[in-house]
Design an enzyme around this catalytic site. Structure first.
Site, PDB file in Angstrom:
ATOM      1  CB  ALA A  63      -8.027 -13.696   6.201  1.00  8.14           C
ATOM      2  N   GLY A 102      -3.483 -10.211   4.445  1.00  8.99           N
ATOM      3  CA  GLY A 102      -3.693  -9.190   5.454  1.00  8.99           C
ATOM      4  C   GLY A 102      -2.497  -8.996   6.354  1.00  8.99           C
ATOM      5  CD  GLU A 105      -4.279  -6.089   2.371  1.00  8.77           C
ATOM      6  OE1 GLU A 105      -4.829  -5.303   1.571  1.00  8.77           O
ATOM      7  OE2 GLU A 105      -4.874  -7.029   2.913  1.00  8.77           O
ATOM      8  CD  GLU A 125      -4.796 -10.819  -0.104  1.00  9.01           C
ATOM      9  OE1 GLU A 125      -4.669 -10.261   0.991  1.00  9.01           O
ATOM     10  OE2 GLU A 125      -3.864 -10.876  -0.957  1.00  9.01           O
TER      11      GLU A 125
END
Length: 697
Positions: A63, A102, A105, A125
């Protein structure tokens, strides 16, 4: 088309390129750019396969921290990933550097993944009090199975590319340095062989194999011990379990709901504060970015005991040769033996190889003479807390060491300026307070004397980073930041026991707050004799330091874990503290000697007196400029004393409680108990009057 994400075609491969320095983080421009580039690729009739690749040193590393705390703009990452996964053309992610959070992901939303051998992937995270919220908890277990997905997601640990290949997270690991060329070669192969779209969401074999497994309950039970007090690791287990109990789309909804719970948790705020604070402490107030840093290519250490040996390991671990000096050969041999044993234990656990053991041991040379320090770039003294001994040592170093060598003391309490006065080069003298065990603990409390040069300050901060420590630069006073506050807490803990509490009651209040151990268990771990010597040194210097029942323990050779008995007793091979009736008797006798009638003490009073006295002292430390920012204090306590990171550090925690609440209690205890420790800090009073917090400073 976004400037940070571009689309172009190379033959039959449509190339989506992210270029958002420094780490290609998933900011709004990247998210919207990814969708625009995907749509352009889908509309390009000549593109048979799409390749996602990143410029710079890394794939998408997670992020965008610059967006933390701000409203999220559309499109959100889960929607971006859904559109990538639903692409009618195969999408390949080419991974180099790190694909984290992310970033991983995003790669899991693609249909194939190729990585360089040096790449790492992970979902960290949980370390910010969150869980993967863009499908990571649903897609990863479809590739790895439940157990490995739980390990990765609940620890946040990274996985190297070769292991990621074994686990099925990536489809290929290729040699090479140019990720674009590696990715293009892989994509061309996909075109030639006509690879189909292959969505992770559609993979069911691992899900079917682990359905009904007891692994989820096993992980929850393990987390009760390993992640005591934490919120998000348990939510991570709930989210992963949803991948095995719900259809994919419902699993995604469950993940988002659990993600929202984590976002609302105070722990998330504390962990994110700690995350930013750790990065901020390296920026030292008043120290120019271009301040010259001295080369430290060789180090001398005085004292081969627990601290000296641990410090030596830090430097050997990063390839810096060390000369370790002791007074007697027996002590030197013992110290070198302990270092080797520590390395051998690491090798047995698979953390390093036997070759690395020998390489690191070869970097540590034992000596019985200070003359071997003549070429050292830095010398660190690590002997007992005795000012006379330290001044004698620094006088010798001043005579032996070359001009420009940094002379550092590992003192935990003593005046750096007085130590420096034994030399003709006070500008080169500094405190470097390592924490025990020095080869494990992350904090390095660097202490500036009044004449320490900016060059030396910059150098010790750079050295902290080089040896993989979190360096915090603080001012010079008794105990600096950490021990100055700790000793206030310790004195209050002692007073509470004197007044009627038990050591185990005090410790339980602190561990319930989130500390890994309480005040008295920590004393046993550090050694009762350490505090005893400090108190004796203060008495010798004329301070009025009252006698305590801890002194009686030291005089009876109850020194803590190392003698199997201290405030608690210990069984062979165990570090578990066991309450000891013999200590209860010593405390009772001490109360009688002092004329104290014990009373019932509540847990709330213990919490307030142990913690609020620290906050008040922290405010005084800020007033005096010993610490430049409250976050410096927070990091010292998180990494040096086990303050729970999910509470953000003591000063952040104080802001969360409310400084008015703390001031009211401090004033109450000042009226009831008196003492300088309860004299309300002028800064604390001003902040309350102005309606401000420590974080506003």
């Amino acid at each position: 088309m976004s400037e940070v994400v571009t689309y172009n075609r190379d033959g039959s491969v449509g190339v989506i390129t992210v270029n958002y320095p420094p780490v290609n983080a998933l900011g709004h421009a990247v998210r919207s750019g990814l969708l625009a580039a995907l749509n352009q690729g889908l509309a390009d009739a000549e593109a048979k396969v799409l390749l996602l690749v990143c410029e710079g040193r890394t794939f998408i590393a997670g992020a965008d921290i610059r967006e933390f705390g701000k409203p999220i703009q559309e499109p959100v990452l889960p929607e971006v990933m859904n559109q990538f996964e639903n692409s009618s053309k195969p999408v390949i992610a080419a991974i180099h550097g790190t694909a984290l959070g992310g970033g991983l992901e995003t790669a899991l939303g693609c249909h194939y993944r190729v990585a360089l051998g040096s790449a790492k992937v992970g979902l960290p995270e949980v370390k910010l009090g969150l869980l993967p919220g863009a499908g990571g908890t649903q897609r990863l277990p479809r590739l790895t199975g439940a157990r490995k997905a739980l390990e990765m997601i609940t620890t946040g640990d990274f996985v190297a590319a070769p292991q990621a290949l074994e686990l099925g997270i990536v489809d290929a690991v290729e040699a090479g340095d140019d990720i674009r060329e590696v990715g293009l070669a892989y994509a061309r192969k996909a075109v030639e062989e006509g690879w189909p779209v292959r969505r992770v969401r559609d993979l069911t074999d691992k899900v079917e194999a682990d359905k009904g497994s007891e692994v989820f309950d096993e992980f929850r039970a393990a987390l009760e011990k390993k992640a005591r007090g934490l919120f998000s690791p348990f939510k991570c287990v709930d989210a992963v379990e949803a991948a095995f109990t719900l259809p994919f789309d419902e699993g995604l909804q469950r993940e988002r709901a659990l993600f929202s719970e984590c976002m609302a948790s105070p722990q998330r705020a504390g962990l994110i504060h700690a995350f930013f604070a750790e990065r901020e402490v390296s920026k030292v107030k008043g120290l120019a970015k271009d301040t010259p840093v001295r080369d430290v290519n060789s180090v001398g250490i005085i004292g081969a005991g627990t601290m000296g040996g641990g410090i030596a390991m830090n430097f050997a671990n990063v390839g810096i040769p060390v000369t370790l000096v002791e007074v007697k050969q027996e002590a030197l041999d013992k110290g070198l033996g302990v270092i080797r044993k520590n390395y051998e234990n690491s090798a047995k656990k698979g953390r390093i190889s036997q070759q690395q053991v020998e390489e690191r041991m070869a970097l540590i040379t034992g000596s019985l003479t200070y003359d071997d320090f003549k070429d050292a770039d830095m010398v660190i003294e690590a002997v007992f807390e005795n000012m006379a001994i330290k001044k004698e040592i620094f006088a010798k170093l001043d005579a032996v060491c070359k001009p420009g060598a940094i002379l550092a003391s590992n003192t935990s309490t003593l005046d750096i300026d007085e130590i420096a006065s034994a030399t003709a080069r006070p500008q080169d003298v500094v405190g470097m307070h390592f924490f025990s065990p020095a080869n494990v603990m992350k904090l390095l409390e660097n202490v500036r004397g009044s004449q320490t040069s900016d060059e030396v300050k910059a150098t010790v901060m750079a050295v902290a980073k080089k040896i993989k420590k979190v360096g915090v630069l603080v001012g010079n006073c008794y105990g600096f930041v950490g021990n100055r506050m700790l000793h206030k807490r310790g004195a209050e803990a002692m007073a509470l026991v004197n007044e009627g509490a038990t050591p185990q009651q005090v410790d339980k209040v602190l561990t319930d707050l989130g500390y890994p151990m309480g005040q008295f268990a920590m004393s046993d771990l550090a050694g009762i004799d350490v505090g005893y010597r400090i108190r004796q040194e203060r008495r010798n210097s004329g301070e009025d330091v009252p006698l305590s029942w801890l002194d009686k323990l030291a005089e009876q050779d109850r020194l803590g874990q190392k003698t199997m008995a201290g405030v608690y007793r210990y069984e062979e091979g165990s570090r578990k503290p066991i309450p000891d009736p013999a200590v209860d008797a010593i405390i009772e006798e001490f109360r009688k000697e002092q004329g104290i009638t014990p009373r019932q003490i509540t847990d709330q009073e213990i919490l307030e007196r142990c913690m609020f006295v620290m906050i008040n002292e922290g405010a005084k430390i800020l007033e005096e400029g010993i610490a430049d920012r409250s976050l410096d204090i927070d990091i010292v306590w998180i990494y040096g004393y086990g303050f729970p990171a999910y509470r953000g550090g003591p000063m952040f925690w104080a802001d969360q409680i409310g400084l008015d609440t703390i001031l009211n209690a401090v004033e109450k205890y000042y009226d009831e108990l008196g003492g300088d420790q309860w004299q309300p800090s002028a800064l604390l009073k001003k902040l309350v009057a102005d309606g401000r917090s420590f974080g506003d400073l």
